[in-house]
Design an enzyme around this catalytic site. Structure first.
Site, PDB file in Angstrom:
ATOM      1  CB  CYS A 285       7.269  10.418   6.228  1.00 50.64           C
ATOM      2  SG  CYS A 285       6.016   9.820   5.060  1.00 50.64           S
ATOM      3  CG  HIS A 333       3.624  12.791   7.357  1.00 50.58           C
ATOM      4  ND1 HIS A 333       4.806  12.864   6.669  1.00 50.58           N
ATOM      5  CD2 HIS A 333       3.919  13.161   8.634  1.00 50.58           C
ATOM      6  CE1 HIS A 333       5.772  13.283   7.469  1.00 50.58           C
ATOM      7  NE2 HIS A 333       5.264  13.449   8.676  1.00 50.58           N
ATOM      8  CG  HIS A 345       7.918  13.958  11.499  1.00 55.97           C
ATOM      9  ND1 HIS A 345       6.937  14.556  10.737  1.00 55.97           N
ATOM     10  CD2 HIS A 345       8.502  14.970  12.191  1.00 55.97           C
ATOM     11  CE1 HIS A 345       6.927  15.868  10.978  1.00 55.97           C
ATOM     12  NE2 HIS A 345       7.854  16.137  11.856  1.00 55.97           N
TER      13      HIS A 345
END
Length: 372
Positions: A285, A333, A345
């Site tokens: 990520c 994240h 993402h």
């Protein structure tokens, strides 16, 4: 990003706005595609699974919800460990560079010290050739008054040069000692980070292996239903986020560098997630977001936690394409906002870079890499 923009991204965002695939990432990193049958495993019919009788019934949604919660937990722990691994990796790179720089300074300092010793030796040899008398004594014993006065200045210059030589030698020796101590400290830190990386890597691999094992125990029908539950949970979260009316307040336009970052990130759609990866074939990520902004000419911290700590925070209502949305209380994240309530993402292992709903996961906050 305009709603009428043509191309794959615009179509994806339009679908996101219609709230039909906003559940793409799942509660904690799942995308809209049904989970495939694990590679290497034989296809299992909906009526049976390995070890079960042909009449075995699929697990009810309640049991699958428990499985989904367990998977979310495992993948979240893997994400936290990935951030720790990436942080240790970045520190190791920095410490290695510092060690190389210190090594160069030590070599240069040693060369300087050798030169100073040579100069001191030359002075000693010159004194030996003049009978071992210091210049001042030689001057006092001279019978020539003019020679006495002419030499007085040279004696003072010589004394100052000798004193300077001694001081410079002492400073160089002290510098070499400090360089050696600093290098030893960097080596210790490098070793500590090596251990931290190894521990994080072990934890990542354990959590991913546990998640894959858990999924492999499901029948194909159960895996498909699990994917649907993931979508439904993400859709529910996104719908609740949209119902707050927040999207009506978000109307910021991307900066020039923000547009470049979005273009880079969306060009990676479909590429696999891989922990610790920064492209160009695979990403995690924060690898995706850091590389996108680096491509736009604005380097940012490597990890989602450091992005949250170091980048400027902005209100959600002031969010614009290119800004980064940080998720979960531990900032484990990160995704890039692309406009119209959507993000791009790299979700988690087993998934690919995808477009998803910005509110499909718990939002910690928003950060902006570039200045206004």
């Amino acid at each position: 990003m305009g709603r009428g923009r043509s191309g794959v991204l615009a179509a994806s965002v339009a679908v996101v706005c219609a709230v039909t695939v906003l559940g793409a990432p799942g509660t904690a990193f799942a995308n809209a595609r049904p989970a495939p049958t694990p590679s290497g495993s034989p296809s299992v019919s909906p009526e049976s699974s390995p070890g079960d009788s042909p009449a075995a019934a699929p697990a009810p949604d309640k049991d699958l919800e428990a499985v989904r919660a367990k998977l979310d937990k495992l993948y979240h722990e893997a994400a936290v460990a990935t951030d720790a691994y990436n942080a240790a990796e970045e520190k190791s790179k920095k410490q290695s560079a510092e060690i190389v720089d210190l090594a160069r300074k030590i070599v240069k300092g040693q060369q300087k010290l050798d030169e100073l010793k040579d100069r001191a030796g030359a002075a000693a040899r010159e004194q030996y050739r003049t009978g071992g008398l210091p210049p001042g004594a030689q001057l006092m014993l001279s019978n020539d008054p003019q020679q006495f006065f002419d030499g007085a200045g040279r004696v003072l210059e010589g004394e100052r040069a000798t004193k300077g030589l001694i001081q410079e030698t002492a400073r160089t020796q002290q510098d070499l000692k400090q360089y050696a101590e600093d290098a030893a400290d960097r080596w210790q830190e490098l070793e500590a980070n090596r251990k931290a990386k190894a521990e994080a890597k072990k934890k990542i691999q354990q959590r991913i292996a546990a998640a894959e094992k858990l999924q492999s125990q499901l029948q194909q029908q159960q895996q498909q239903r699990l994917a649907q539950l993931e979508q439904e949970a993400a859709l529910k979260a996104q719908t609740a986020w949209l119902d707050t009316g927040v999207l009506k307040e978000i109307n910021g336009k991307a900066s020039e560098t923000g547009r470049k970052a979005v273009a880079y990130a969306t060009a990676q759609l479909g590429k696999p997630y891989e922990w610790g990866a920064e492209g160009p074939k695979t990403y995690d990520c924060s690898g995706l977001t850091s590389q996108a902004w680096a491509a736009a000419g604005r380097p940012i911290p490597r990890t989602s936690q450091e992005q949250w700590k170091q980048l400027r925070h902005v209100d959600i209502k002031d969010m614009r394409p290119g800004d980064l949305i940080i998720y979960f209380d531990d900032a484990s994240h990160v995704a890039m906002y692309v406009g119209d309530g959507a993000i791009v993402h790299a979700p988690r292992p087993g998934r690919t870079v995808t477009i998803a709903g910005a509110g499909s996961m718990p939002i910690l906050g928003v950060v902006r890499p570039d200045a206004d």
